[in-house]
Design an enzyme around this catalytic site. Structure first.
Site, PDB file in Angstrom:
ATOM      1  N   LYS A 166      27.570  56.975  41.880  1.00 20.21           N
ATOM      2  CA  LYS A 166      27.670  57.154  43.680  1.00 20.21           C
ATOM      3  C   LYS A 166      28.807  57.189  43.759  1.00 20.21           C
ATOM      4  O   LYS A 166      29.179  57.354  44.666  1.00 20.21           O
ATOM      5  CB  LYS A 166      26.319  56.410  43.797  1.00 20.21           C
ATOM      6  CG  LYS A 166      24.966  56.915  43.194  1.00 20.21           C
ATOM      7  CD  LYS A 166      24.217  56.023  44.306  1.00 20.21           C
ATOM      8  CE  LYS A 166      22.673  56.916  44.239  1.00 20.21           C
ATOM      9  NZ  LYS A 166      22.645  57.003  43.197  1.00 20.21           N
ATOM     10  N   GLU A 250      26.730  50.338  51.510  1.00 23.77           N
ATOM     11  CA  GLU A 250      27.435  51.377  53.153  1.00 23.77           C
ATOM     12  C   GLU A 250      27.029  51.157  53.808  1.00 23.77           C
ATOM     13  O   GLU A 250      26.211  50.838  53.971  1.00 23.77           O
ATOM     14  CB  GLU A 250      26.649  52.896  52.261  1.00 23.77           C
ATOM     15  CG  GLU A 250      27.000  53.414  50.884  1.00 23.77           C
ATOM     16  CD  GLU A 250      26.536  55.051  50.701  1.00 23.77           C
ATOM     17  OE1 GLU A 250      27.510  55.898  50.371  1.00 23.77           O
ATOM     18  OE2 GLU A 250      25.437  54.679  51.369  1.00 23.77           O
ATOM     19  N   HIS A 285      11.531  51.989  50.407  1.00 22.95           N
ATOM     20  CA  HIS A 285      12.305  53.253  50.340  1.00 22.95           C
ATOM     21  C   HIS A 285      12.409  54.510  48.958  1.00 22.95           C
ATOM     22  O   HIS A 285      13.525  54.826  48.705  1.00 22.95           O
ATOM     23  CB  HIS A 285      13.974  52.789  49.879  1.00 22.95           C
ATOM     24  CG  HIS A 285      14.492  51.717  50.293  1.00 22.95           C
ATOM     25  ND1 HIS A 285      15.145  51.468  50.880  1.00 22.95           N
ATOM     26  CD2 HIS A 285      14.638  49.800  49.809  1.00 22.95           C
ATOM     27  CE1 HIS A 285      15.507  50.505  52.470  1.00 22.95           C
ATOM     28  NE2 HIS A 285      15.359  49.168  51.030  1.00 22.95           N
ATOM     29  N   GLU A 325      21.243  65.471  48.539  1.00 23.17           N
ATOM     30  CA  GLU A 325      20.835  64.729  49.485  1.00 23.17           C
ATOM     31  C   GLU A 325      21.524  64.347  50.528  1.00 23.17           C
ATOM     32  O   GLU A 325      22.989  63.444  50.154  1.00 23.17           O
ATOM     33  CB  GLU A 325      20.203  63.022  48.484  1.00 23.17           C
ATOM     34  CG  GLU A 325      19.108  63.530  47.335  1.00 23.17           C
ATOM     35  CD  GLU A 325      18.333  62.489  47.332  1.00 23.17           C
ATOM     36  OE1 GLU A 325      17.826  60.985  47.495  1.00 23.17           O
ATOM     37  OE2 GLU A 325      17.814  62.697  46.808  1.00 23.17           O
ATOM     38  N   GLU A 339      23.786  61.577  47.666  1.00 21.63           N
ATOM     39  CA  GLU A 339      23.748  61.269  46.570  1.00 21.63           C
ATOM     40  C   GLU A 339      23.474  62.736  45.941  1.00 21.63           C
ATOM     41  O   GLU A 339      23.082  63.565  46.953  1.00 21.63           O
ATOM     42  CB  GLU A 339      23.635  60.589  45.265  1.00 21.63           C
ATOM     43  CG  GLU A 339      21.712  60.624  46.031  1.00 21.63           C
ATOM     44  CD  GLU A 339      20.862  59.661  45.972  1.00 21.63           C
ATOM     45  OE1 GLU A 339      21.484  58.024  45.001  1.00 21.63           O
ATOM     46  OE2 GLU A 339      19.702  59.169  45.901  1.00 21.63           O
ATOM     47  N   ASN A 341      21.275  63.766  42.574  1.00 22.25           N
ATOM     48  CA  ASN A 341      20.755  63.983  41.708  1.00 22.25           C
ATOM     49  C   ASN A 341      20.413  65.076  41.592  1.00 22.25           C
ATOM     50  O   ASN A 341      20.158  66.541  41.236  1.00 22.25           O
ATOM     51  CB  ASN A 341      19.457  64.233  41.796  1.00 22.25           C
ATOM     52  CG  ASN A 341      19.040  62.311  43.227  1.00 22.25           C
ATOM     53  OD1 ASN A 341      18.927  61.610  42.868  1.00 22.25           O
ATOM     54  ND2 ASN A 341      18.392  62.887  44.358  1.00 22.25           N
ATOM     55  N   ARG A 343      18.985  66.763  38.549  1.00 26.14           N
ATOM     56  CA  ARG A 343      17.513  66.861  37.700  1.00 26.14           C
ATOM     57  C   ARG A 343      17.138  67.455  38.098  1.00 26.14           C
ATOM     58  O   ARG A 343      17.241  67.879  39.341  1.00 26.14           O
ATOM     59  CB  ARG A 343      17.019  65.858  37.603  1.00 26.14           C
ATOM     60  CG  ARG A 343      17.622  64.742  38.303  1.00 26.14           C
ATOM     61  CD  ARG A 343      17.040  63.277  38.526  1.00 26.14           C
ATOM     62  NE  ARG A 343      16.950  62.267  39.258  1.00 26.14           N
ATOM     63  CZ  ARG A 343      15.739  61.877  39.878  1.00 26.14           C
ATOM     64  NH1 ARG A 343      14.466  63.166  39.929  1.00 26.14           N
ATOM     65  NH2 ARG A 343      15.827  61.022  40.798  1.00 26.14           N
TER      66      ARG A 343
END
Length: 750
Positions: A166, A250, A285, A325, A339, A341, A343
């Protein structure tokens, strides 16, 4: 004309999903009849490789089953891998071949890259699909596949490395002109340094595992003095889940929405996006409801965020399925890269439903060297789709994960507009070793309102007993006025917590419980008097009159039963059930002047189903009976209600005999086993750390122990000021749900 177009679209959609709808994405009905073979790259493909013929699925549960369905449709053979805990699982039963790769813990099995590659070599599977989670975003695993000549059905290794970290991905995105959230994304991991960076950024901040996802290794910190405790916890979770404890820090946006874009690239330089999904509604989350397209955004915003996602993918030479995202500031409407992903995503089915594309098939074809089957202009949004994740968890305990046996599992029927993706069958167990998701319910409607109506209807028909779930909570959420209007955000559950957790007034709720208890009492009695199969025809003239009972002939009086059921906070509910000569049951709740008259009839095709006529209104009732820890339970589904009762006692004709079976326990007896000063395990799990010693003085809310279950950590805190006693736990060990861990006493031992 508009109506005709909608009808035509519905017919086309039904046809497209014909091969998938019958299995409902629940593997017990999988079909293997399709013999159409997939022969690999087309003639115009520049890739030169052996065609894919056998795929090893390096995953478990519903995603393994999902991948196998598409592979089968393409004529490909499938290999399953499994841990010792999963040897009887559904994905193992589905596969053509299966091979054990280690003990139950994920670190020793599904995260064991060498064992998985070895399984592929041994079974001669020339491709591996990683699914999501586990090794799906592990660059070393992808590289190992490449070295062994195995096709990795996923993105290139360099893209996984670049976007999987990240910190590095934020740097790359900034260089590519994609906006990023302010924060520290560097390599320095010293705790004091990270705290200093958080102090500079300004609180609240969020700590994230650099290799993370799914809410694991993620902590929100509100004030400076809490930073280190949360940092250490995030690092432990990251190490357990991803084998890497590095984190980034962050700025935490106070009014965020979570919007992600599905991107897809091929090995010829083509990249498209398949529109966005809103995944804002979360707890711990982790997402629980996703939808596509995102509500309350305009076409200009959709174009901008879609193009930003494509730019992000192109910046790292991406191919295969990926999700970019973004966090969207609900106040300013600005969006920031969060980020990528690298996949397939858990919520990919909602994108499939609105685009009529099979993304797993796309993955397989792209891995074989084929170009993308669609250009950007070929893709369009048709209708609306929701996905609800069905979890084993205790809502009342703050959504803590639960483990146990699915004694009753009956999802709604699958169709062209309803998918149920699961990796379990009735009788299977939800293990403490893996994620507690039981199933995904995916629905489609011609617009958001229609899809939302379908979602609630299917949730009402989804029946699970034996383990606590979030189904009732999801039903309430799906009907919440703010959710219905699309006012979603990542703080949605916290903001509307009171109305979501207490959806009906107490008086109405208590009335619903008592009515369900009356129906449960009738079901208990009817089931008991008809258990003799030689005379159990409840449709006969003797039905419900006691003539079929095993408990004796009654000449001058009606059969009467006394049933005691326990329902949590209401305690024990005692009811008398009288079987009348007209075939009805009269149920009277103790300490109540009201008598409920119920006409019961057993469904001959389903011994757990009844029809009940109450005050002239006939309704369908489903029931479930099971035994857990030597205690009998009864679940009742009635209209839109579901209640679970503990069967405390059953007496038939009190003057004749008491038939309370051995092993039945009253709730009062169960309560006496709870130490009044004890601290009990909020969930079954693995003890990670003991933070106190016997005799230590603690203050209320001080951390005492750390438990880990379903790859998440939970800190057990002191319920009061006092002194630690009775602590006999040390090292790493497993504890049962509700087991006593220690005592916090007001008095110090002399």
């Amino acid at each position: 004309m508009l109506l005709r177009r909608k009808q035509t679209w519905f017919v086309l959609k039904s046809s497209l999903w014909q091969e998938l709808r019958g299995v409902g994405y629940g593997a017990s009905q999988v079909s293997r009849h399709d013999s159409r073979a997939y022969s690999g790259p087309t003639a115009d493909s520049s890739a030169r490789r052996a065609p894919i013929g056998k795929i090893l699925v390096a995953n478990r549960g519903e995603i393994a089953c999902r991948i196998m369905k598409t592979a089968r449709r393409l004529g490909l053979r499938c290999v399953a891998v499994y841990s010792e805990a999963d040897k009887n699982s559904l994905h193992v039963a589905m596969a053509d071949e299966a091979i054990c790769i280690g003990p139950p813990s994920a670190k020793s099995s599904y995260l064991n890259a060498a064992a998985i590659v070895d399984a592929s070599v041994r079974t001669q599977a020339n491709a591996i699909h990683p699914g999501y989670g586990f090794l799906s975003e592990n660059a070393q695993f992808a590289e190992l596949c490449k070295q062994e000549g195995i096709t990795f059905i996923g993105p290139p290794v360099n893209a996984i490395r670049a976007m999987g970290d990240k910190s590095e991905s934020k740097t790359l995105m900034s260089a590519a002109g994609v906006p990023v959230v302010p924060g520290y994304h560097g390599q320095e991991q010293n705790a004091s340094f990270l705290k200093s960076q958080a102090d500079i950024i300004g609180y609240p901040v969020i700590i994230k595992a650099t290799q993370g996802g799914g809410g694991k290794g993620m902590k929100i910190v509100i004030k400076s003095e809490d930073f280190l405790e949360n940092l250490y916890s995030a690092q432990r979770e990251a190490l357990t889940s991803f084998g890497d404890q590095r984190v980034l820090v962050e700025k935490y946006i106070l009014e965020p929405r979570h919007i992600e874009v599905q991107v897809f690239g091929d090995q010829h330089g083509n990249v498209v996006h398949l529109f966005e999904r809103d995944c804002s509604v979360q707890r711990r989350h982790q997402k629980i409801i996703e939808e596509a397209p995102a509500p309350n955004i305009n076409s200009s915003f959709r174009d901008q965020i879609g193009q930003a996602a494509v730019n992000a993918a192109k910046a790292v030479g991406y191919f295969s399925a990926g999700t970019v995202e973004f966090i969207v500031d609900s106040v300013t409407k600005d969006f920031y890269f969060m980020e990528m992903n690298t996949r397939l995503q858990v919520e990919h089915p909602v994108t499939e439903m609105i685009t009529s594309q099979d993304l797993v098939e796309w993955q397989i074809r792209v891995a074989a060297g084929e170009p993308l089957p669609c250009r950007q202009n070929d893709l369009s949004i048709l209708g609306h789709s929701f996905e609800a994740r069905i979890y084993a968890e205790n809502i009342e305990s703050g959504f803590l994960p639960a483990a146990g046996v699915l004694h009753h599992f009956r999802p709604p029927d699958a169709s062209s507009t309803v998918r149920v993706e699961t990796g379990v069958n009735q009788g299977d167990a939800v293990s403490i070793y893996y994620d507690p998701m039981i199933a995904k319910l995916v629905v489609w409607g011609y617009n958001r309102s229609a899809a939302l109506l379908k979602l609630h209807d299917c949730l009402s028909k989804f029946q699970i007993s034996g383990i606590p779930t979030n189904i009732g909570f999801l039903k309430t959420l799906s009907q919440h006025p703010a959710f219905s209007s699309g006012e979603v955000g990542t703080h949605f559950i916290d903001r509307y917590k009171s109305s979501l957790l207490c959806p009906v007034p107490e008086e109405i709720r208590l009335k619903q419980v008592k009515l369900s208890a009356a129906l449960a009492a009738c079901c208990v009695c009817v089931k008991d008097i008809t258990k003799d199969k030689a005379c159990s025809d409840v449709s006969s003239s003797t039905a419900g009159r006691g003539w079929a009972s095993l408990h004796g002939f009654r000449l001058n009086h009606e059969l009467e039963c006394r049933v005691v059921l326990n329902h949590g906070q209401e305690g024990d509910l005692e009811m008398s059930v009288a079987f009348c000569k007209d075939g009805s049951c009269e149920v009277k709740v103790q300490e109540s002047d009201n008598t409920t008259t119920v006409q019961m009839k057993l469904d001959q095709s389903n011994e757990s189903a009844f029809t009940a006529t109450i005050d002239g209104v006939t309704s369908y009732i489903s029931s479930s009976f099971y035994k857990k820890d030597c205690v009998d339970y009864v679940d009742i589904w009635f209209n839109d209600n579901h209640h679970e009762f503990l069967l405390v006692k059953q007496v038939v004709d009190a003057e004749t005999r008491d038939i309370e079976p051995s092993g039945f326990q009253s709730s009062q007896k169960a309560k006496t086993g709870m130490h009044p000063l004890g601290v009990h395990a909020p969930m079954a799990g693995r003890l990670v750390r003991v933070l106190v010693q016997n005799g230590a003085k603690v203050n209320k809310d001080d951390p005492l122990l750390i438990l880990e279950a379903m790859k998440m950590e939970h800190v057990v805190r002191a319920p009061r000021d006092g002194f630690i006693k009775g602590l006999a736990l040390d090292g790493v060990q497993h504890v049962k749900d509700n087991s006593m861990l220690l005592i916090v006493d007001d008095h110090q031992e002399s």
